[in-house]
Write an enzyme that holds these catalytic residues in place. Structure first.
Site, PDB file in Angstrom:
ATOM      1  N   HIS A  43       0.828  -1.209   0.000  1.00 36.86           N
ATOM      2  CA  HIS A  43       0.000   0.000   0.000  1.00 36.86           C
ATOM      3  C   HIS A  43       0.859   1.255   0.000  1.00 36.86           C
ATOM      4  O   HIS A  43       2.009   1.244   0.446  1.00 36.86           O
ATOM      5  CB  HIS A  43      -0.939  -0.008   1.199  1.00 36.86           C
ATOM      6  CG  HIS A  43      -2.020  -1.030   1.094  1.00 36.86           C
ATOM      7  ND1 HIS A  43      -3.090  -1.063   1.948  1.00 36.86           N
ATOM      8  CD2 HIS A  43      -2.221  -2.051   0.229  1.00 36.86           C
ATOM      9  CE1 HIS A  43      -3.904  -2.051   1.615  1.00 36.86           C
ATOM     10  NE2 HIS A  43      -3.377  -2.676   0.572  1.00 36.86           N
TER      11      HIS A  43
ATOM     12  N   GLU B 174       0.707   3.967   1.804  1.00 40.93           N
ATOM     13  CA  GLU B 174       1.131   4.383   3.141  1.00 40.93           C
ATOM     14  C   GLU B 174       2.327   3.551   3.601  1.00 40.93           C
ATOM     15  O   GLU B 174       3.291   4.077   4.167  1.00 40.93           O
ATOM     16  CB  GLU B 174      -0.007   4.201   4.155  1.00 40.93           C
ATOM     17  CG  GLU B 174      -1.301   4.903   3.789  1.00 40.93           C
ATOM     18  CD  GLU B 174      -2.291   4.025   3.016  1.00 40.93           C
ATOM     19  OE1 GLU B 174      -3.498   4.167   3.282  1.00 40.93           O
ATOM     20  OE2 GLU B 174      -1.870   3.231   2.161  1.00 40.93           O
TER      21      GLU B 174
ATOM     22  N   CYS C  69      -6.397   1.587   5.387  1.00 41.41           N
ATOM     23  CA  CYS C  69      -7.079   0.364   5.817  1.00 41.41           C
ATOM     24  C   CYS C  69      -6.574   0.003   7.219  1.00 41.41           C
ATOM     25  O   CYS C  69      -5.679   0.649   7.752  1.00 41.41           O
ATOM     26  CB  CYS C  69      -6.782  -0.778   4.839  1.00 41.41           C
ATOM     27  SG  CYS C  69      -5.067  -1.357   4.888  1.00 41.41           S
TER      28      CYS C  69
END
Length: 181
Positions: free
Chosen positions: A103, A105, A131
């Site tokens: 991801h 992030e 998430c």
């Protein structure tokens, strides 16, 4: 001469004086720092190799960019653009373990770590709400604030961030975008 963008507007290079004059005259609003870094996160997202969702992240502390990240396959592995998406028929927000991508992030935090840059006290700007997996990493990275532009169907992630004392703000994206994969 080339073109450049400022605050979602496109300009011919060489018009810096005109832009400066327009800002001073109040004809053009200068973006807030949150808007500025969210715009950068949107540009970072254009590097994504995910077939479902293009997500970008920017880590910032004291008005300085620490690192950036976008979602895509781990280094050295084929991109989803080349081999397809194993979550193609899975509803967004479920079965994260099937996703081949790291991801955005996570990649921003990893890049900071690789280069020896502390994330403690930083703000994470992300095109999409993190998430639950990213929320846990954000908490343990001592990131103090998260600003995102698009919602994600994961209320538990927001609850974790709140319980950990991480400030969360949503600044809706100017253009419609899908949720992260």
């Amino acid at each position: 001469m080339g073109r450049f963008c400022l605050g979602g507007r496109s300009f011919e290079a060489g018009t810096e004086r005109e832009i400066s004059d327009r800002i001073k005259a109040g004809a053009m609003e200068r973006p807030s720092l949150d808007e500025y870094f969210m715009e950068i996160a949107s540009v970072v997202a254009t590097r994504s190799t995910c077939l479902r969702h293009q997500v970008g992240a920017v880590l910032v502390r004291e008005k300085r960019i620490l690192s950036t990240g976008y979602n895509g396959a781990p280094m050295g592995l084929p991109h989803c653009l080349e081999v397809g998406c194993p979550r193609e028929k899975v509803e967004s927000g479920y079965r994260h373990e099937l996703c081949r991508a790291v991801h955005a992030e996570q990649n921003a935090i990893i890049q900071a770590a690789i280069h020896g840059v502390s994330t403690s006290g930083a703000t994470l700007y992300c095109t999409h709400q993190p998430c639950i997996l990213c929320a846990k990493i954000i908490i343990n990275s001592q990131i103090q604030r998260v600003v995102y532009g698009n919602p994600y169907p994961d209320d538990e992630a927001l609850r974790f961030l709140e319980l950990a004392g991480v400030e969360v703000a949503m600044i809706p994206s100017p253009s419609p975008s899908e949720e992260p994969g």
